[in-house]
Structure formats: C-alpha cells, structure tokens
Write an enzyme that holds these catalytic residues in place. Structure first.
Site, PDB file in Angstrom:
ATOM      1  N   GLU A   1      -2.947   0.904   3.188  1.00 22.72           N
ATOM      2  CA  GLU A   1      -2.766   1.120   4.628  1.00 22.72           C
ATOM      3  C   GLU A   1      -1.437   1.827   4.893  1.00 22.72           C
ATOM      4  O   GLU A   1      -0.590   1.952   4.001  1.00 22.72           O
ATOM      5  CB  GLU A   1      -2.798  -0.215   5.365  1.00 22.72           C
ATOM      6  CG  GLU A   1      -1.631  -1.125   5.024  1.00 22.72           C
ATOM      7  CD  GLU A   1      -1.179  -1.946   6.219  1.00 22.72           C
ATOM      8  OE1 GLU A   1      -0.931  -1.364   7.290  1.00 22.72           O
ATOM      9  OE2 GLU A   1      -1.051  -3.171   6.073  1.00 22.72           O
TER      10      GLU A   1
ATOM     11  N   LYS B   1       0.282 -13.239   8.107  1.00 25.55           N
ATOM     12  CA  LYS B   1       1.716 -13.341   8.351  1.00 25.55           C
ATOM     13  C   LYS B   1       2.056 -14.668   9.009  1.00 25.55           C
ATOM     14  O   LYS B   1       1.339 -15.136   9.888  1.00 25.55           O
ATOM     15  CB  LYS B   1       2.171 -12.198   9.248  1.00 25.55           C
ATOM     16  CG  LYS B   1       2.433 -10.938   8.446  1.00 25.55           C
ATOM     17  CD  LYS B   1       2.879  -9.801   9.326  1.00 25.55           C
ATOM     18  CE  LYS B   1       1.725  -9.169  10.019  1.00 25.55           C
ATOM     19  NZ  LYS B   1       1.060  -8.098   9.358  1.00 25.55           N
TER      20      LYS B   1
HETATM   21  N1  PSU Z   1       1.545  -6.305   6.868  1.00 27.65           N
HETATM   22  C1  PSU Z   1       2.860  -6.007   6.779  1.00 27.65           C
HETATM   23  N2  PSU Z   1       3.406  -5.224   7.746  1.00 27.65           N
HETATM   24  C2  PSU Z   1       2.633  -4.692   8.757  1.00 27.65           C
HETATM   25  C3  PSU Z   1       1.244  -5.009   8.839  1.00 27.65           C
HETATM   26  C4  PSU Z   1       0.767  -5.822   7.859  1.00 27.65           C
HETATM   27  O1  PSU Z   1       3.547  -6.453   5.866  1.00 27.65           O
HETATM   28  O2  PSU Z   1       3.154  -3.942   9.562  1.00 27.65           O
HETATM   29  C5  PSU Z   1       0.350  -4.419   9.917  1.00 27.65           C
HETATM   30  C6  PSU Z   1      -1.056  -4.263   9.331  1.00 27.65           C
HETATM   31  O3  PSU Z   1      -1.390  -2.886   9.408  1.00 27.65           O
HETATM   32  C7  PSU Z   1      -1.961  -5.084  10.209  1.00 27.65           C
HETATM   33  C8  PSU Z   1      -1.227  -4.997  11.510  1.00 27.65           C
HETATM   34  O4  PSU Z   1      -3.273  -4.593  10.251  1.00 27.65           O
HETATM   35  O5  PSU Z   1       0.156  -5.160  11.106  1.00 27.65           O
HETATM   36  C9  PSU Z   1      -1.688  -6.052  12.465  1.00 27.65           C
HETATM   37  O6  PSU Z   1      -1.333  -5.689  13.757  1.00 27.65           O
HETATM   38  P1  PSU Z   1      -2.022  -6.420  15.021  1.00 27.65           P
HETATM   39  O7  PSU Z   1      -1.583  -7.851  14.918  1.00 27.65           O
HETATM   40  O8  PSU Z   1      -1.461  -5.733  16.243  1.00 27.65           O
HETATM   41  O9  PSU Z   1      -3.497  -6.227  14.876  1.00 27.65           O
END
Ligand code: PSU
Ligand code: MN
Length: 309
Positions: free
Chosen positions: A23, A157
């Site tokens: 990603e 996370k």
């Molecule tokens: N993992 C990390 N850093 C990030 C992300 C994941 O260590 O920045 C990103 C991923 O791309 C994940 C996104 O899909 O954060 C999730 O964002 P949201 O909660 O707005 O869907």
C-alpha cells in the site's frame, strides 16, 4: 489498460513468479519524509530478498500504477499534497489527475484487479473508539469482506477499538489468522488481551487456505495478524496513556473522517519521541517478509492476466 504495470512486476507476471502488493497511504500519510521513503525502499528490498517481487500501488497524476520505479517512489514520498485513496476515492483521483496513496481498501481493489493475491501493510483501519457516536469505521473492513486478497498486517492499530474491530470482522465473515501467536497483536505491541480466533505457524498453510477459498468461490480476503518482533515492540503500559492523550488532542481539534488516522499516528510519533516510527518500520518489514513467503505458495498466481509487450 486501466493501470500501468511497473517493469519489474511485468517481468514477474511473465515468468509466473510471486508478487506482493504494497500500500502507499503509509508512505503519503503514515510517516514523515524521508523516513517514509527509506521504509518503502527497505520493504521492497525485503520482498526481493525473499524471492518475490514488490508491487507498490499508487495513483500518480491520475494514472494508476502497479509497481513503482525508484524515481516514482521518491516523487510520491516527497509529494506535498497527496490524497488518501480508499474505495470511494480511486476513480475520482484518476478522473481529476490527482496523486495519492492507496489505503488497505484501495490497494486490495487494485491488487485483485491485477491478479495479485498477497498484500503487506502495517496495520489495517478499523472501528474507532467512540464509533457508537462518530460512526467512524474504516472502509478496510468492508473491503476485507468482499475482495479476495490475503492481507498481512500487525493487527489493527492500537488507536482503534480493537475488540469492536475484531467483532465486526467476525460478523463480516473475514478469517483472522494470527501468525505464530495465541493473542491478536496490537500493532506496536504484541498483545491486545484478545484471544486469536485462529493460529497458523506456517506460511504455506496460510497460502493453502487462500487457495481453498478461491476454489470454493468465497468472496473476501483473509486477514493475517503478524505480531511485531519482540525487540521492536512498545509495551501496552507505555503506549496506553500516550494513545489516550493523542485521542484527546484529536477531539479537542475536532479532527474527523479521513484525517483521524494520520493525525493520531503523527501525534503518537511526537509523544513517543520517534519510537513509534521505529516500531512501525520494523513491523511493516516483518509483514513484508511473511507476505513474500505466503506468496511463494499461492498456487493460483498463474491466474494473473496475460501480459503482452
Ligand atoms: N498502517 C500504518 N500507517 C498508515 C495506515 C496503516 O502503519 O497510515 C493507513 C492504511 O492505509 C489504512 C488507513 O488503510 O491507514 C486507514 O485509514 P482509515 O482509518 O481512515 O480508513
Ligand atoms: Mn475513518
């Protein structure tokens, strides 16, 4: 084609060798420059060292790329105003000529389109704390329920509501497989207090389960939760008060929607004085290596589209 294949990925498809998708929101929104670039390069090298080919997915000036050259990676990592591209945003960014990093959901869509079965990330998005009021639930969860890609993460996370995230994954029928552990990991730490729904210790078996799902015609992917290596983890005791503080800061500043995750990651980086960033890099590399091992055993990588040059 809808997307541009990088030279290295094209070659791997031709030779029918394993490919791992990566990603790019972690590059554009997850880490500051130049750490983001160093991380992206290291992760690609880790995958090559395991005998697979990395395919970093992103949109550059409206063009969808599967596999970036080093110059493209550099320009994405240093781009001043990148967008964060999830399911809702991909086509619009391509329509308007924008540049952005794909989230877990966005990357899964493109990986499946390109015939890539395995994808490595840091942590997936999930159910935010207080979601019962804010309704903030990442589109990553819905994507896992519908797009057939095996996603290797270090769990959800720790800024999220981890129990609610895994309850929802269960509801959505997404298999959660903890690699080599009995507890669901919590991104920067190895433990969340939640029991692993399933445990597998062998990458080949994870690939086998992926293959069997395909033969059964089951939609959706598998979520692999790979605990951060012991030497790199930050303990729950240290993190919990800092995460609480970061969430209070976000509330105070009325941060909502797509901004929440990047804001919290940045706040925690500052509160841990960079320690969270070091841990984040280590866990992504750990996930990339496991993803490459899984990809080696995917039998159906010959279902990738025929490449004509
Ligand atoms: N993992 C990390 N850093 C990030 C992300 C994941 O260590 O920045 C990103 C991923 O791309 C994940 C996104 O899909 O954060 C999730 O964002 P949201 O909660 O707005 O869907
Ligand atoms: Mn959200």
């Amino acid at each position: 084609m809808t997307y541009i294949l990088g030279a290295e990925v094209k070659e791997a498809f031709k030779n029918k060798t394993p490919v791992v998708a990566l990603e790019s929101t972690i590059i554009t929104h997850g880490m500051p420059y130049p750490d983001n670039l160093a991380m992206a390069q290291m992760v690609e090298t880790d995958i090559r060292n395991e005998g697979a080919t990395p395919a970093t997915i992103a949109v550059l000036n409206g063009q969808l790329h599967v596999g970036l050259s080093s110059a493209q990676l550099e320009s994405l990592a240093s781009f001043a105003t990148p967008l964060k591209l999830s399911r809702a945003d991909l086509a619009l960014a391509m329509t308007c000529g924008h540049t952005g990093g794909t989230t877990v959901a966005g990357t899964m869509i493109v990986a499946a389109l390109a015939g890539i079965h395995v994808f490595a990330t840091g942590g997936i998005g999930g159910v935010h704390r207080g979601a019962e009021l804010s309704f903030d639930v990442s589109a990553d969860l819905q994507e896992l329920a519908q797009t057939p890609v095996t996603v290797v993460s270090a769990g959800a996370k720790a800024i999220l509501d981890i129990p609610k995230t895994f309850e929802l994954l269960e509801t959505l029928g997404v298999p959660v497989i903890v690699f080599g552990g009995d507890e669901i990991p919590a991104f920067w730490s190895r433990s969340s207090g939640l029991k692993a729904p399933t445990r597998l210790d062998n990458p080949e078996l994870i690939a086998k389960a992926h293959n069997i799902r395909a033969t059964l015609g089951i939609s959706g992917g598998q979520l692999i939760a790979n605990p951060i290596p012991k030497e790199d983890e930050i303990s729950k005791e240290i993190l919990t008060p800092l995460i609480d503080k970061a969430i209070r800061q976000a509330e105070h500043k009325h941060i909502i929607a797509k901004e929440v995750t990047p804001f919290l990651l940045k706040a925690i980086l500052e509160l841990t004085r960079g320690k969270s960033l070091t841990a984040n890099k280590a866990l992504v590399r750990n996930n990339a290596k496991l993803a490459a091992k899984i990809a080696t055993h995917i039998e159906i990588f010959n279902t990738q589209p025929q490449i004509h040059s």
